[in-house]
Design a protein around this motif. Structure first.
Motif, short mmCIF file in Angstrom:
data_model
loop_
_atom_site.label_atom_id
_atom_site.label_comp_id
_atom_site.label_asym_id
_atom_site.label_seq_id
_atom_site.Cartn_x
_atom_site.Cartn_y
_atom_site.Cartn_z
N GLU A 156 0.84 -1.19 0.00
CA GLU A 156 0.00 0.00 0.00
C GLU A 156 0.88 1.24 0.00
N LEU A 157 0.49 2.21 -0.83
CA LEU A 157 1.20 3.48 -0.85
C LEU A 157 0.80 4.29 0.38
N LYS A 158 1.79 4.64 1.19
CA LYS A 158 1.52 5.34 2.44
C LYS A 158 1.71 6.85 2.33
N SER A 159 2.68 7.27 1.56
CA SER A 159 2.92 8.72 1.45
C SER A 159 3.68 9.03 0.18
N LEU A 160 3.59 10.31 -0.23
CA LEU A 160 4.33 10.80 -1.39
C LEU A 160 4.84 12.19 -1.06
N ASP A 161 6.14 12.33 -1.04
CA ASP A 161 6.78 13.62 -0.77
C ASP A 161 7.39 14.14 -2.05
N TRP A 162 6.98 15.36 -2.44
CA TRP A 162 7.44 15.91 -3.71
C TRP A 162 8.83 16.53 -3.56
N ASN A 163 9.69 16.20 -4.51
CA ASN A 163 10.97 16.90 -4.61
C ASN A 163 10.77 18.26 -5.28
N GLU A 164 9.85 18.26 -6.20
CA GLU A 164 9.48 19.49 -6.91
C GLU A 164 7.96 19.55 -6.94
N SER A 165 7.45 20.75 -7.04
CA SER A 165 5.99 20.90 -7.12
C SER A 165 5.48 20.24 -8.40
N PRO A 166 4.43 19.40 -8.28
CA PRO A 166 3.86 18.79 -9.48
C PRO A 166 3.41 19.85 -10.47
N THR A 167 3.63 19.56 -11.73
CA THR A 167 3.25 20.54 -12.77
C THR A 167 2.36 19.89 -13.80
N MET A 168 1.64 20.74 -14.53
CA MET A 168 0.80 20.31 -15.64
C MET A 168 1.20 21.12 -16.86
N THR A 169 1.30 20.48 -18.00
CA THR A 169 1.69 21.18 -19.22
C THR A 169 0.48 21.92 -19.79
N VAL A 170 0.59 23.25 -19.87
CA VAL A 170 -0.46 24.10 -20.44
C VAL A 170 0.19 25.00 -21.49
N PHE A 171 -0.27 24.83 -22.72
CA PHE A 171 0.28 25.60 -23.84
C PHE A 171 1.80 25.50 -23.90
N GLY A 172 2.29 24.24 -23.64
CA GLY A 172 3.73 24.02 -23.77
C GLY A 172 4.54 24.44 -22.56
N LYS A 173 3.89 24.90 -21.51
CA LYS A 173 4.62 25.32 -20.32
C LYS A 173 4.17 24.49 -19.11
N ASN A 174 5.12 24.24 -18.19
CA ASN A 174 4.82 23.49 -16.97
C ASN A 174 4.27 24.43 -15.91
N VAL A 175 3.04 24.20 -15.53
CA VAL A 175 2.36 25.06 -14.56
C VAL A 175 2.17 24.26 -13.27
N PRO A 176 2.59 24.80 -12.08
CA PRO A 176 2.39 24.08 -10.81
C PRO A 176 0.91 23.80 -10.56
N VAL A 177 0.63 22.56 -10.22
CA VAL A 177 -0.77 22.17 -9.96
C VAL A 177 -0.85 21.25 -8.74
N THR A 178 -0.13 21.61 -7.69
CA THR A 178 -0.12 20.77 -6.49
C THR A 178 -1.53 20.56 -5.97
N TYR A 179 -2.32 21.59 -5.96
CA TYR A 179 -3.68 21.52 -5.44
C TYR A 179 -4.55 20.57 -6.25
N LEU A 180 -4.15 20.32 -7.53
CA LEU A 180 -4.93 19.42 -8.38
C LEU A 180 -4.42 17.97 -8.32
N ILE A 181 -3.07 17.83 -8.21
CA ILE A 181 -2.50 16.49 -8.37
C ILE A 181 -2.67 15.61 -7.15
N ASN A 182 -2.67 16.19 -5.94
CA ASN A 182 -2.78 15.34 -4.74
C ASN A 182 -4.01 14.45 -4.77
N PRO A 183 -5.20 14.97 -5.10
CA PRO A 183 -6.37 14.09 -5.20
C PRO A 183 -6.26 13.07 -6.33
N ALA A 184 -5.38 13.37 -7.30
CA ALA A 184 -5.28 12.50 -8.47
C ALA A 184 -4.27 11.37 -8.29
#
Length: 467
Positions: A156-184
């Motif tokens: 079972e996965l117990k925890s995930l600690d980010w080395n870098e803030s999770p990002t999402m590619t928007v129009f070719g750029k990496n945009v931080p989306v920590t608030y979105l990725i944790n539930p995902a």
């Protein structure tokens, strides 16, 4: 004068005939069919503790999981595409929790996840695809169980600690989306868990190691060169108790139900057959081991040993003496027949018969009620009565003893050498202790004398590590 010469010649011939060896022709008691060489062997039990360092599991898991460790390029089946890379070596440790000891796995990774949201209505695809980039350290806990020769985990996965803030590619750029990725995280949580389980399961397949170790151990080894005695172990079943974690190791207590045989003569064939070994689960393996050893001595080999007792021995008194040149034994009507080939005052073969017994004090097999067979006795009474006398017979009987004391002592000594960290192959060690060897009984078969011996003690065959 002629009469005197004739008388002298008669006296000389008489004296010469008295000093010449007498020939004795006796009837050979032909061997009969005793019980075939099939006997009931009481099984023995040997401990097989298996110890595997978590470091070994860690090393094997890292060798199995390198670089890109998971890839799913099909977005059509579940609206997800995923690639996961291992960034640096995985570490595996013992996690002592209130609920019990578990494996703690720390996995540095990065992941690229494409997640498609939308519908397909009236043949028109209305999809919106997002790509997430993850870089962090995942910590997983695993329960351990044994199933079909493998230590399997439920992770079972117990925890995930980010080395870098999770990002999402928007129009070719990496945009931080920590608030979105944790539930995902649940999107790929099961993928990571199953991947770790599969890697550990593969790295913890100890069946090849154990069977290789057993094959080595079950190869007959010589216990005594002079007596040409061999010990053969024939496995029947393997027992296993639940796997446990202790400090930095997996401990798996196993036991082997087997037959142990001591054979005399040429090197016997191995009876090891990996396909016939059954693995059974039990709650506890006993520490005290009883080894029921069957000592098989063919009549040919027993004759060879008894023959040594007669070397240089003379039987008789005064000028009437014989030496035994050869010894042969066989079975007839529940008795042992001993054929002695004589040279001396009497030439020929005489036959004795008796019942094999065991003297626990002297550790010898001897022949009770040993006497000349009827035809031999009748011939001796007529031609060499001095040889038929009880005193000579008693002296001969003293040499018709098959001492197994050297076998028992040498066998114990040899077995003890195999119980002091003996390693038949890398990572496999045999240790233990033995108490006195106790003789049980003798049985006669068509081809051999079967002696049943019991030994109490402890035998541990440990498998340390996975190679």
């Amino acid at each position: 004068m002629l009469k005197q010469i004739a008388s002298l010649a008669f006296i000389c011939s008489l004296l010469l005939s008295c000093s010449t060896s007498q020939k004795i022709n006796t009837l050979k008691p032909e061997p009969d069919d005793a019980t075939p060489l099939v006997y009931e062997n009481t099984p023995s039990f040997i401990n097989l503790p298996i110890s595997v360092k978590l470091k070994d599991i860690e090393n094997k898991t890292n060798s199995l999981l390198n670089g890109l460790i998971y890839e799913d390029n099909n977005i059509e089946d579940d609206d997800i595409e995923m690639k996961i890379w291992k960034l640096s070596p995985i570490t595996i440790q013992n996690e002592n929790l209130v609920s019990g000891e578990k494996i703690k796995t720390v996995l540095p990774l990065k992941a690229t996840i494409k997640y498609r949201i939308g519908t397909k209505t009236m043949g028109v695809e209305l999809y919106n695809t997002r790509e997430f980039n993850l870089n962090g350290i995942i910590t997983l806990n695993s329960d351990v169980a044994l199933n079909n020769w493998q230590l399997k985990t439920k992770t079972e996965l117990k925890s995930l600690d980010w080395n870098e803030s999770p990002t999402m590619t928007v129009f070719g750029k990496n945009v931080p989306v920590t608030y979105l990725i944790n539930p995902a995280i649940k999107i790929f949580k099961s993928k990571i868990e199953s991947k770790i389980d599969a890697a550990i399961e593969k790295s913890m397949d100890f069946k090849p190691n154990l069977l290789s170790a057993l094959e080595k151990i079950c190869t007959p080894f010589q216990m005594n060169e002079a007596y040409e005695s061999w010990l053969r172990i024939v496995p029947i079943e393997i027992y296993s108790s639940p796997a446990k974690l202790k400090n930095d190791r997996f401990l798996l207590q196993m036991g082997m139900k087997c037959n142990m045989e001591t054979l005399i003569g040429q090197e016997p064939e191995t009876k090891f057959n990996a396909d016939k070994i059954i693995l059974k689960s039990v709650l506890k393996i006993p520490n005290q081991i009883t080894a029921n050893i069957v000592a098989v001595s063919t009549y040919q080999d027993a004759s060879k040993i008894i023959r040594k007792n007669f070397i240089g021995q003379e039987f008789g008194t005064g000028s009437k003496k014989v030496k035994v040149q050869d010894v042969t034994i066989w079975h007839k009507e529940g008795k042992m027949v001993i054929a002695l080939e004589l040279l001396g005052s009497v030439n020929g073969t005489i036959y004795l018969a008796g019942f094999p017994q065991y003297d626990d004090r002297t550790k010898e097999i001897y022949f009770d009620k040993l006497d000349y067979v009827l035809d031999t006795k009748n011939k001796l009474m007529r031609t060499a009565n001095w040889l038929a006398q009880g005193l000579v017979l008693k002296k001969i009987q003293e040499n018709c003893r098959y001492s197994i004391q050297p076998n028992l002592e040498e066998g114990k000594k040899t077995m003890m050498s195999y119980l002091k960290n003996y390693s038949p192959m890398p990572g496999v060690f045999v240790n233990g202790k033995m108490e006195d060897i106790r003789f049980q009984k003798i049985e006669l078969t068509k081809n051999a004398i079967i002696a049943f011996i019991k030994v109490n003690g402890e035998i541990n065959i440990s498998v340390d590590g996975l190679k």
